[in-house]
Motif scaffolding. Structure first.
Motif, short mmCIF file in Angstrom:
data_model
loop_
_atom_site.label_atom_id
_atom_site.label_comp_id
_atom_site.label_asym_id
_atom_site.label_seq_id
_atom_site.Cartn_x
_atom_site.Cartn_y
_atom_site.Cartn_z
N LEU A 92 -10.28 -4.80 2.49
CA LEU A 92 -10.04 -3.58 1.76
C LEU A 92 -11.27 -3.88 0.85
CD1 LEU A 92 -5.95 -4.65 1.38
CD2 LEU A 92 -7.36 -2.48 2.62
N THR A 106 0.92 -1.11 0.00
CA THR A 106 0.24 0.09 0.11
C THR A 106 0.79 1.19 0.00
OG1 THR A 106 -0.15 0.22 2.44
CG2 THR A 106 -1.70 -1.34 1.42
N TYR A 150 -10.56 0.56 4.48
CA TYR A 150 -10.29 -0.63 5.06
C TYR A 150 -11.57 -0.66 6.15
CZ TYR A 150 -8.23 -4.06 8.13
OH TYR A 150 -7.91 -5.25 8.93
#
Length: 255
Positions: A64, A47, A99
């Motif tokens: 995610l 990420t 998230y």
């Protein structure tokens, strides 16, 4: 790293008195260990640095997620092993991601106490809490979730400890089912799809079947490679052992 998240069984009219429900997200399962994100199989998820800034220092269990109809996009992001090749575009794509946290990974106590811990987290704005509601009419809750574009609902026993395995204290309830399959071939397209893939030949549990519904123009032009694992949604398994009305959902995040 060894990751063993709680996995759900299927709801088949079990006794769920006193249980809670939440929407079932169409994302990629991800465990946060306090420093990095990991897939269910323990692979590091790459990420941007800004995505992990301000993250809690406690292990979390969640998904995610982009939106109800973007499974292929989030799966593709998670599969990237050399994101630097995409430059600023990669960073922009992650700006669409949130998230969604539903548990403390490996946390002690009942789900009720762990969920209280989740609600008390200090977190960045792209970290969202998956809200839990007491179940009154499970079929109404399923229909309401599906009408809003979600896959279905998840049912949880609020007294349950965190299980590092598939457990009867976490159930998934959907109008359709899904399964993984291996791409073993292509069928040529016809008409507007001439020169592209018309359907994928897929094999699951020894049964070979064709999947054409759900393929976008992009997928027909650049189909999943032979040998790759995809997720297929279906209504039921026929007597011949094949999924009825299979629909392509996307490539698995882990191959």
């Amino acid at each position: 790293m060894k990751i063993e998240p709680t996995l759900a069984q299927t709801y088949k009219n079990q006794d769920i008195t006193g249980w809670w429900a939440s929407v079932k997200l169409d994302g990629v399962r991800a465990v946060w260990d306090g420093e990095k994100f990991y897939t269910r199989k323990g692979h590091v998820i790459h990420t941007p640095d800004w995505f992990t800034e301000g993250m809690p220092d406690v292990p979390l269990d969640g998904e995610l997620y982009i939106s109800c109809d973007n499974f292929d996009e989030i799966s593709g992001l998670v599969r990237m092993t050399d994101p630097r090749a995409f430059g600023e575009e990669w960073d922009l794509m992650w700006s669409w991601v949130t998230y969604r946290v539903f548990d403390l990974y490996g946390g002690e106590g009942s789900f009720t106490s762990r969920y209280d811990g989740v609600l008390g987290l200090i977190r960045p704005s792209h970290v969202k809490i998956v809200h839990q509601l007491p179940i009154n009419d499970v079929d109404y809750m399923l229909n309401d979730a599906v009408s809003k574009g979600y896959e279905g609902i998840m049912l949880r026993d609020p007294t349950a400890p965190y299980h590092h395995k598939r457990t009867s204290t976490l159930l998934k309830y959907k109008k359709t089912q899904d399964m993984d399959g291996t791409v073993v071939g292509y069928e040529d397209g016809k008409g507007r799809n001439e020169g592209r893939v018309g359907a994928l030949w897929v094999e699951s549990d020894g049964s070979k079947y064709k999947v054409g519904t759900g393929l976008t123009d992009e997928v027909r032009t650049n189909p999943p490679p032979i040998g790759s694992i995809i997720t297929v949604e279906y209504f039921e398994i026929t007597k011949a052992g094949k999924p009825r009305f299979p629909v392509y959902k996307g490539m698995r995040a882990e191959q």
